[in-house]
Design a protein around this motif. Structure first.
Motif, PDB file in Angstrom:
ATOM      1  N   GLY A  22       0.802  -1.224   0.000  1.00 10.66           N
ATOM      2  CA  GLY A  22       0.000   0.000   0.000  1.00 10.66           C
ATOM      3  C   GLY A  22       0.834   1.274   0.000  1.00 10.66           C
ATOM      4  N   ARG A  23       2.094   1.133  -0.257  1.00 10.90           N
ATOM      5  CA  ARG A  23       2.972   2.307  -0.362  1.00 10.90           C
ATOM      6  C   ARG A  23       3.216   2.593  -1.831  1.00 10.90           C
ATOM      7  N   THR A  24       3.800   3.763  -2.103  1.00 13.63           N
ATOM      8  CA  THR A  24       4.082   4.112  -3.490  1.00 13.63           C
ATOM      9  C   THR A  24       5.456   3.603  -3.906  1.00 13.63           C
ATOM     10  N   LYS A  25       5.628   3.472  -5.209  1.00 17.59           N
ATOM     11  CA  LYS A  25       6.951   3.113  -5.728  1.00 17.59           C
ATOM     12  C   LYS A  25       7.954   4.204  -5.343  1.00 17.59           C
ATOM     13  N   SER A  26       7.528   5.445  -5.384  1.00 19.50           N
ATOM     14  CA  SER A  26       8.414   6.561  -5.024  1.00 19.50           C
ATOM     15  C   SER A  26       8.913   6.432  -3.592  1.00 19.50           C
ATOM     16  N   PHE A  27       8.049   5.976  -2.705  1.00 19.71           N
ATOM     17  CA  PHE A  27       8.458   5.784  -1.315  1.00 19.71           C
ATOM     18  C   PHE A  27       9.642   4.828  -1.246  1.00 19.71           C
ATOM     19  N   TYR A  28       9.525   3.681  -1.923  1.00 17.40           N
ATOM     20  CA  TYR A  28      10.590   2.685  -1.849  1.00 17.40           C
ATOM     21  C   TYR A  28      11.864   3.124  -2.571  1.00 17.40           C
ATOM     22  N   VAL A  29      11.713   3.835  -3.655  1.00 17.65           N
ATOM     23  CA  VAL A  29      12.896   4.355  -4.351  1.00 17.65           C
ATOM     24  C   VAL A  29      13.610   5.354  -3.454  1.00 17.65           C
ATOM     25  N   ARG A  30      12.850   6.237  -2.830  1.00 13.11           N
ATOM     26  CA  ARG A  30      13.434   7.229  -1.918  1.00 13.11           C
ATOM     27  C   ARG A  30      14.136   6.536  -0.739  1.00 13.11           C
ATOM     28  N   GLU A  31      13.485   5.534  -0.158  1.00 13.43           N
ATOM     29  CA  GLU A  31      14.087   4.789   0.951  1.00 13.43           C
ATOM     30  C   GLU A  31      15.394   4.120   0.531  1.00 13.43           C
ATOM     31  N   ALA A  32      15.406   3.501  -0.642  1.00 12.92           N
ATOM     32  CA  ALA A  32      16.600   2.814  -1.122  1.00 12.92           C
ATOM     33  C   ALA A  32      17.743   3.807  -1.342  1.00 12.92           C
ATOM     34  N   ILE A  33      17.434   4.951  -1.917  1.00 14.09           N
ATOM     35  CA  ILE A  33      18.469   5.963  -2.160  1.00 14.09           C
ATOM     36  C   ILE A  33      19.011   6.487  -0.844  1.00 14.09           C
ATOM     37  N   MET A  34      18.149   6.807   0.078  1.00 13.20           N
ATOM     38  CA  MET A  34      18.600   7.342   1.361  1.00 13.20           C
ATOM     39  C   MET A  34      19.458   6.327   2.107  1.00 13.20           C
ATOM     40  N   GLU A  35      19.083   5.051   2.031  1.00 12.88           N
ATOM     41  CA  GLU A  35      19.824   3.994   2.711  1.00 12.88           C
ATOM     42  C   GLU A  35      21.212   3.815   2.110  1.00 12.88           C
ATOM     43  N   HIS A  36      21.298   3.904   0.805  1.00 21.44           N
ATOM     44  CA  HIS A  36      22.544   3.605   0.105  1.00 21.44           C
ATOM     45  C   HIS A  36      23.449   4.825  -0.084  1.00 21.44           C
ATOM     46  N   LEU A  37      22.893   6.015  -0.077  1.00 18.38           N
ATOM     47  CA  LEU A  37      23.657   7.231  -0.362  1.00 18.38           C
ATOM     48  C   LEU A  37      24.794   7.441   0.635  1.00 18.38           C
ATOM     49  N   GLU A  38      24.546   7.226   1.904  1.00 17.60           N
ATOM     50  CA  GLU A  38      25.590   7.411   2.914  1.00 17.60           C
ATOM     51  C   GLU A  38      26.751   6.442   2.680  1.00 17.60           C
ATOM     52  N   ASP A  39      26.432   5.211   2.311  1.00 13.58           N
ATOM     53  CA  ASP A  39      27.488   4.241   2.015  1.00 13.58           C
ATOM     54  C   ASP A  39      28.317   4.687   0.814  1.00 13.58           C
ATOM     55  N   LEU A  40      27.654   5.197  -0.218  1.00 18.46           N
ATOM     56  CA  LEU A  40      28.370   5.674  -1.394  1.00 18.46           C
ATOM     57  C   LEU A  40      29.257   6.863  -1.060  1.00 18.46           C
ATOM     58  N   GLU A  41      28.731   7.787  -0.261  1.00 17.74           N
ATOM     59  CA  GLU A  41      29.538   8.945   0.146  1.00 17.74           C
ATOM     60  C   GLU A  41      30.773   8.490   0.908  1.00 17.74           C
ATOM     61  N   ASP A  42      30.602   7.574   1.845  1.00 18.29           N
ATOM     62  CA  ASP A  42      31.735   7.058   2.615  1.00 18.29           C
ATOM     63  C   ASP A  42      32.764   6.406   1.697  1.00 18.29           C
ATOM     64  N   LEU A  43      32.297   5.606   0.760  1.00 17.74           N
ATOM     65  CA  LEU A  43      33.200   4.911  -0.161  1.00 17.74           C
ATOM     66  C   LEU A  43      34.014   5.896  -0.989  1.00 17.74           C
ATOM     67  N   TYR A  44      33.356   6.868  -1.603  1.00 18.62           N
ATOM     68  CA  TYR A  44      34.060   7.805  -2.470  1.00 18.62           C
ATOM     69  C   TYR A  44      35.003   8.706  -1.687  1.00 18.62           C
ATOM     70  N   LEU A  45      34.608   9.120  -0.495  1.00 20.36           N
ATOM     71  CA  LEU A  45      35.506   9.933   0.332  1.00 20.36           C
ATOM     72  C   LEU A  45      36.728   9.115   0.757  1.00 20.36           C
ATOM     73  N   ALA A  46      36.515   7.844   1.102  1.00 19.56           N
ATOM     74  CA  ALA A  46      37.633   6.980   1.491  1.00 19.56           C
ATOM     75  C   ALA A  46      38.582   6.781   0.311  1.00 19.56           C
ATOM     76  N   GLU A  47      38.038   6.624  -0.889  1.00 15.33           N
ATOM     77  CA  GLU A  47      38.894   6.463  -2.074  1.00 15.33           C
ATOM     78  C   GLU A  47      39.726   7.721  -2.317  1.00 15.33           C
ATOM     79  N   GLN A  48      39.152   8.887  -2.083  1.00 11.98           N
ATOM     80  CA  GLN A  48      39.900  10.141  -2.246  1.00 11.98           C
ATOM     81  C   GLN A  48      41.051  10.218  -1.248  1.00 11.98           C
TER      82      GLN A  48
END
Length: 74
Positions: A22-48
């Protein structure tokens, strides 16, 4: 506003999840991005930092060196 193209199998899974919960597709896309974005930021900063260390632009210290500098060595 953001528009993305998803592979059909992912789109189908997302649609099914949205319908079953009963949720929207946008809800789940937003949740997935928010969950994964911090990990991506950490990874790219660590690589730098790693590039800077390897190029000699940034120095590293051993735990013993840090403890000694802070007066924490035995």
């Amino acid at each position: 506003m953001l528009a993305i193209r998803l592979p059909q199998d992912i789109e189908t899974r997302l649609e099914n999840l949205a319908q079953r919960t009963g949720r929207t597709k946008s809800f789940y896309v937003r949740e997935a991005i928010m969950e994964h974005l911090e990990d991506l930021e950490d990874l790219y900063l660590a690589e730098q930092v790693l590039r800077r260390v390897r190029s000699g632009e940034e120095q590293t210290y051993t735990l013993a060196e840090v403890e000694a500098k802070l007066g924490l060595a035995d």
